[in-house]
Scaffold this motif. Sequence first.
Motif, short mmCIF file in Angstrom:
data_model
loop_
_atom_site.label_atom_id
_atom_site.label_comp_id
_atom_site.label_asym_id
_atom_site.label_seq_id
_atom_site.Cartn_x
_atom_site.Cartn_y
_atom_site.Cartn_z
N SER A 35 -12.08 -101.72 -9.65
CA SER A 35 -12.41 -101.30 -11.05
C SER A 35 -13.65 -100.05 -11.07
O SER A 35 -13.80 -99.41 -11.70
N ASP A 36 -14.10 -100.00 -9.75
CA ASP A 36 -15.19 -99.19 -9.37
C ASP A 36 -14.53 -97.91 -8.95
O ASP A 36 -15.04 -97.02 -8.75
N LEU A 37 -13.02 -98.05 -8.62
CA LEU A 37 -12.44 -97.04 -8.08
C LEU A 37 -11.54 -96.17 -9.13
O LEU A 37 -10.54 -95.47 -8.71
N ARG A 38 -11.71 -96.65 -10.39
CA ARG A 38 -10.51 -96.13 -11.35
C ARG A 38 -10.61 -94.55 -11.30
O ARG A 38 -9.47 -93.91 -11.38
N ARG A 85 -17.65 -89.53 -2.36
CA ARG A 85 -18.61 -90.69 -2.48
C ARG A 85 -18.33 -92.05 -1.98
O ARG A 85 -19.06 -93.01 -1.43
N HIS A 86 -17.10 -92.31 -2.05
CA HIS A 86 -16.47 -93.39 -1.58
C HIS A 86 -16.35 -93.58 -0.17
O HIS A 86 -16.63 -94.77 0.47
N ALA A 87 -16.20 -92.31 0.54
CA ALA A 87 -16.10 -92.22 1.97
C ALA A 87 -17.63 -92.61 2.55
O ALA A 87 -17.61 -93.35 3.73
N GLU A 88 -18.63 -92.21 1.92
CA GLU A 88 -19.90 -92.43 2.37
C GLU A 88 -20.11 -94.12 2.25
O GLU A 88 -21.23 -94.36 2.58
N MET A 89 -19.35 -94.75 1.44
CA MET A 89 -19.60 -96.20 1.49
C MET A 89 -18.59 -96.75 2.32
O MET A 89 -18.43 -98.24 2.28
#
Length: 117
Positions: A35-38, A85-89
């Motif tokens: 859901s955070d990746l929509r 942004r997600h790569a940094e996670m």
Amino acid sequence: MMNEQQYQECINACMECANTCDYCASSCLNEANVSDLRNCIRLDLECAAICRTAAEVMSLNGKFSEQLCAVCAEVCNACAEECQRHAEMGMEHCRECAEMCRKCATVCEEMAHHTVK
């Protein structure tokens, strides 16, 4: 006027980007926090579709290639920002996608600044 090799380089970048975006979207669906990746998934799919369209029109030596490449670069840059942004996670698929989107955006921006007759 663009030569065939310049078209081919951009077509290849667009197709590689589309495939990378598809892989990223599919990988995002396997993450625990889908859901955070929509927004990431949506941008991946949109970027893939536009990259494929740009590649197809360029392969036809289409008169709207320049404009499509400009749009493609814009979408690729937006997708790269979101994926970064997600790569940094720690999401490796998003890191790879951001990198490929940036590469494709650069090639498409070069195409968009040439007049194709």
